[in-house]
Design a protein around this motif. Structure first.
Motif, short mmCIF file in Angstrom:
data_model
loop_
_atom_site.label_atom_id
_atom_site.label_comp_id
_atom_site.label_asym_id
_atom_site.label_seq_id
_atom_site.Cartn_x
_atom_site.Cartn_y
_atom_site.Cartn_z
N HIS A 1 0.86 -1.19 0.00
CA HIS A 1 0.00 0.00 0.00
C HIS A 1 0.90 1.23 0.00
O HIS A 1 1.72 1.41 0.89
CB HIS A 1 -0.91 0.03 1.23
CG HIS A 1 -1.76 1.26 1.31
ND1 HIS A 1 -2.85 1.46 0.50
CD2 HIS A 1 -1.66 2.37 2.10
CE1 HIS A 1 -3.40 2.62 0.78
NE2 HIS A 1 -2.70 3.20 1.74
N ALA A 2 0.74 2.06 -1.04
CA ALA A 2 1.56 3.27 -1.19
C ALA A 2 3.05 2.93 -1.10
O ALA A 2 3.83 3.68 -0.51
CB ALA A 2 1.17 4.31 -0.13
N GLY A 3 3.40 1.78 -1.67
CA GLY A 3 4.80 1.37 -1.69
C GLY A 3 5.28 0.71 -0.42
O GLY A 3 6.45 0.30 -0.33
N ILE A 4 4.41 0.61 0.59
CA ILE A 4 4.79 0.01 1.87
C ILE A 4 4.45 -1.48 1.84
O ILE A 4 3.30 -1.85 1.60
CB ILE A 4 4.06 0.69 3.03
CG1 ILE A 4 4.43 2.18 3.07
CG2 ILE A 4 4.41 0.02 4.36
CD1 ILE A 4 3.60 2.97 4.05
N PRO A 5 5.42 -2.36 2.10
CA PRO A 5 5.14 -3.81 2.06
C PRO A 5 4.14 -4.21 3.13
O PRO A 5 4.05 -3.59 4.20
CB PRO A 5 6.51 -4.44 2.33
CG PRO A 5 7.51 -3.37 2.01
CD PRO A 5 6.84 -2.08 2.35
N GLY A 6 3.38 -5.27 2.86
CA GLY A 6 2.41 -5.78 3.80
C GLY A 6 3.00 -6.85 4.70
O GLY A 6 4.16 -7.27 4.56
N LEU A 7 2.19 -7.29 5.64
CA LEU A 7 2.60 -8.35 6.56
C LEU A 7 1.35 -8.97 7.16
O LEU A 7 0.24 -8.46 7.05
CB LEU A 7 3.51 -7.81 7.66
CG LEU A 7 2.87 -6.94 8.76
CD1 LEU A 7 3.70 -7.00 10.04
CD2 LEU A 7 2.72 -5.50 8.30
N GLY A 8 1.56 -10.11 7.83
CA GLY A 8 0.47 -10.79 8.51
C GLY A 8 1.03 -11.68 9.60
O GLY A 8 2.23 -11.62 9.93
#
Length: 297
Positions: free
Chosen positions: A198-205
């Motif tokens: 999102h907006a170049g920011i990596p995701g995580l879980g």
């Protein structure tokens, strides 16, 4: 034994991920993730395992050769796992496979040690059932490309799951580590994760696996990111939690010793009641992210 393998931990040779029955310490399930540059090619021997070549990004040509002949399949692929269902190719045991990509891409090789040799085949994206499972914050999308009863394999079961940001999947926690005919089957399982940025920011879980009994004591609580792998030889697995704002994708690879190829699970008794709440809620309106393309006439 380490069950959470952060990105790079399972890298070997040409593979971003290389999980074999030997490295996992079990008998059947395997996963490789191959990245090819534009014009790149890679050849491997299937050995004692059957394989499905599944594009994660990009398209490719898959050539399969053995003593029975030679087959070539053109896979259209997709832009990303969040953009569409992909076609795929099945390559049998005791063969040599070559994956070539004109435009480059990343390709999952889902494998299972097996005994029967089935013919090489093409799996069109239009034949992949897209299932919406759960409701409310338990809503997720399942692409059943290699599910039992959908596509014939000897041992291999493989599906894709997309969980919208903020939702939980693999819930209620479930297991498949005991032989109970008609109720539960023994299956080793691999989870491979990717996330929408999102907006170049990596995701995580987050991924949870908890012990299910004596001798079945796998225990994992891991923060997972792009390219991470979690190995599940046994135990209650779930939930898989996607943080808000980032859709979560995981590829499930399963296989085991059962004579019947079937996904038979047992829900955790403390959490099975959650299924009874689903009819009173609606499916997350963000789903499906996409559907399978219509079959060409």
């Amino acid at each position: 034994m380490t069950y959470h393998l952060p990105a790079g931990k399972a890298q070997a040779g040409p593979y971003l991920v290389d999980v074999t029955p030997e490295t996992a310490g079990w008998g059947y399930s395997g996963l490789r993730v191959l990245q090819l540059p534009p014009g790149g090619t890679h050849t491997f021997d299937t050995g004692e395992s059957e394989w499905i070549v599944l594009p994660l990004t990009g398209g490719c040509t898959v050539a399969a050769a053995d003593d029975f002949g030679h087959d070539t399949f053109e896979l259209t692929g997709r832009t990303s796992v969040f953009e569409g269902v992909s076609d795929f190719a099945y390559v049998p045991r005791d063969a040599r496979a070559t994956v070539t990509s004109t435009g480059g891409g990343r390709f999952a090789l889902t494998g299972a040690r097996c005994t029967r040799r089935l013919p090489a085949r093409y799996g069109p994206a239009s034949d992949v059932p897209v299932e919406l499972r759960g409701t409310g914050t338990c809503s997720r999308q399942v692409n059943n490309f290699g599910a039992a009863g959908v596509f014939e394999c000897d041992k291999l079961i493989a599906v894709e799951v997309i969980t919208p940001g903020g939702n939980w999947s693999s819930f209620p926690p479930h297991k498949h580590d005991e032989h109970r005919p008609g109720e539960e089957s023994v299956l080793e399982e691999i989870y491979y994760f990717e996330f929408a940025a999102h907006a170049g920011i990596p995701g995580l879980g987050y991924q949870r696996v908890s012990p299910s009994g004596p001798g079945r004591e796998t225990d994992v609580l891991a923060e997972v990111r792009d390219g991470d792998v979690v190995l599940i030889p046994d135990g209650w697995h779930g939930p898989s939690m996607a943080v808000p704002g980032h859709h979560m994708y995981y590829l499930n690879v399963m296989a085991g010793p059962e004579a019947e190829r079937a996904w038979l699970i047992c829900d955790h008794p403390d959490h099975a009641w959650i299924r009874d709440t689903w009819p009173d809620q609606t499916v997350d309106p963000r789903l499906p992210l996409y559907t399978a393309p219509e079959r060409s006439l």
